[in-house]
Design a protein around this motif. Structure first.
Motif, mmCIF file in Angstrom:
data_model
loop_
_atom_site.group_PDB
_atom_site.id
_atom_site.type_symbol
_atom_site.label_atom_id
_atom_site.label_comp_id
_atom_site.label_asym_id
_atom_site.label_seq_id
_atom_site.Cartn_x
_atom_site.Cartn_y
_atom_site.Cartn_z
ATOM 1 N N LYS A 158 0.824 -1.210 0.000
ATOM 2 C CA LYS A 158 0.000 0.000 0.000
ATOM 3 C C LYS A 158 0.858 1.260 0.000
ATOM 4 O O LYS A 158 0.460 2.293 -0.566
ATOM 5 C CB LYS A 158 -0.963 -0.005 1.192
ATOM 6 C CG LYS A 158 -1.951 -1.156 1.179
ATOM 7 C CD LYS A 158 -2.699 -1.232 -0.138
ATOM 8 C CE LYS A 158 -3.655 -2.416 -0.181
ATOM 9 N NZ LYS A 158 -4.312 -2.559 -1.504
ATOM 10 N N GLN A 200 -15.055 0.493 2.576
ATOM 11 C CA GLN A 200 -14.697 -0.271 1.382
ATOM 12 C C GLN A 200 -15.443 0.243 0.159
ATOM 13 O O GLN A 200 -14.906 0.250 -0.953
ATOM 14 C CB GLN A 200 -14.996 -1.754 1.602
ATOM 15 C CG GLN A 200 -14.517 -2.665 0.477
ATOM 16 C CD GLN A 200 -13.021 -2.546 0.236
ATOM 17 O OE1 GLN A 200 -12.227 -2.619 1.180
ATOM 18 N NE2 GLN A 200 -12.629 -2.358 -1.014
ATOM 19 N N VAL A 219 -13.570 3.267 -1.109
ATOM 20 C CA VAL A 219 -12.337 2.830 -1.775
ATOM 21 C C VAL A 219 -12.648 2.279 -3.164
ATOM 22 O O VAL A 219 -11.962 2.585 -4.147
ATOM 23 C CB VAL A 219 -11.608 1.767 -0.921
ATOM 24 C CG1 VAL A 219 -10.464 1.127 -1.713
ATOM 25 C CG2 VAL A 219 -11.073 2.388 0.359
ATOM 26 N N THR A 278 -6.464 2.832 2.572
ATOM 27 C CA THR A 278 -6.176 1.434 2.934
ATOM 28 C C THR A 278 -4.887 1.334 3.745
ATOM 29 O O THR A 278 -4.768 0.458 4.606
ATOM 30 C CB THR A 278 -6.071 0.564 1.674
ATOM 31 O OG1 THR A 278 -5.167 1.176 0.732
ATOM 32 C CG2 THR A 278 -7.425 0.415 1.006
ATOM 33 N N SER A 335 -5.832 2.128 7.236
ATOM 34 C CA SER A 335 -6.528 0.978 7.811
ATOM 35 C C SER A 335 -5.546 -0.101 8.249
ATOM 36 O O SER A 335 -5.698 -0.705 9.316
ATOM 37 C CB SER A 335 -7.517 0.412 6.782
ATOM 38 O OG SER A 335 -8.197 -0.711 7.289
#
Length: 248
Positions: free
Chosen positions: A29, A199, A202, A235, A238
């Motif tokens: 990421k 999500q 995203v 992400t 996260s």
């Protein structure tokens, strides 16, 4: 001087960052965020006539993209396993099971084709230009299908969770269980809805990347790079929380 250096080297943020980069997801990421930022910056520099500087960032983008393909070589099998596990679940509606399986199978197809793209790019296995273009197109089609399946799943799950929340808040349910149990279920419901919304956002950002690659939409590299950069940061944050147990 040594004390100041120690404070920097052993600073908690540095340790937490190293812990994040100790995971495959954390590294991927991070690379993805830099890759799409480089894509955005290359477009911005090129649009202002700075061709040499733009070429530098474009080269960084291409090499990071190639490196990330190498990191994902075994990942198709993870998605197949996830599809098999989803097929065995009985605690969610059938439509959610189908969309989950569809997403995982699509990602399997995407990453499998992507392996051939990588092999061709490093000249390990040479494909004809027409074949390479076709394989790359298949990869983007599977990628787009996977994201669309994920968006569909997110909408279905959000609707189900909203209905469950309403049911938990009714007086009829309160008569069947204790207030403590209901509050616990409501908290779990809220957490699940937050994850689903995260999500969904995203996916809405990422869906434009394969759609642009396939020529279905006409977004410039600046917008695509910005969308990819934002979704990568989301992400990455996260993953930071998952690894370190705290927010940035």
């Amino acid at each position: 001087m040594a004390s100041a250096a120690q404070q920097v080297i052993f600073h908690p943020t540095v340790s937490q960052t190293l812990k994040l980069w100790g995971t495959t997801v954390g590294r991927d990421k991070t690379y993805r965020a830099v890759q799409y930022f480089a894509r955005f910056l290359a477009w911005l520099l090129l649009s202002r006539g700075h061709k040499i500087e733009a070429a530098r960032w474009n080269a960084l983008k291409n090499h990071l993209a190639l490196g990330r393909k190498l990191m994902r070589l075994g990942k198709p099998w993870e998605h197949l396993q996830s599809a098999m596990r989803a097929a065995q679940r009985t605690d969610i509606p059938a439509v959610e099971t189908i969309t989950t399986m569809g997403r995982q199978v699509a990602y399997f197809g995407y990453l499998t084709n992507d392996m051939f793209v990588w092999a061709n790019n490093i000249k390990f296995y040479n494909l004809k230009p027409s074949t390479a273009a076709r394989v790359n197109k298949h990869a983007n089609r599977f990628w787009l299908a996977g994201i669309l399946m994920s968006i569909t799943f997110g909408l279905l799950k959000a609707g189900r969770l909203a209905n469950e929340a309403k049911e938990l808040q009714t007086s009829a349910w309160a008569e069947k269980g204790s207030e403590v149990e209901r509050d616990a279920k409501l908290q779990a419901n809220l957490a699940a809805r937050a994850d689903a919304r995260f999500q969904f956002i995203v996916d809405l950002l990422d869906v434009w990347i394969p759609a642009t690659n396939l020529g279905l939409v006409n977004l410039n590299d600046g917008i695509v790079g910005l969308f990819g950069f934002i979704s990568s940061l989301m992400t990455l944050r996260s993953q930071w929380i998952a690894v370190n147990g705290k927010k940035l």
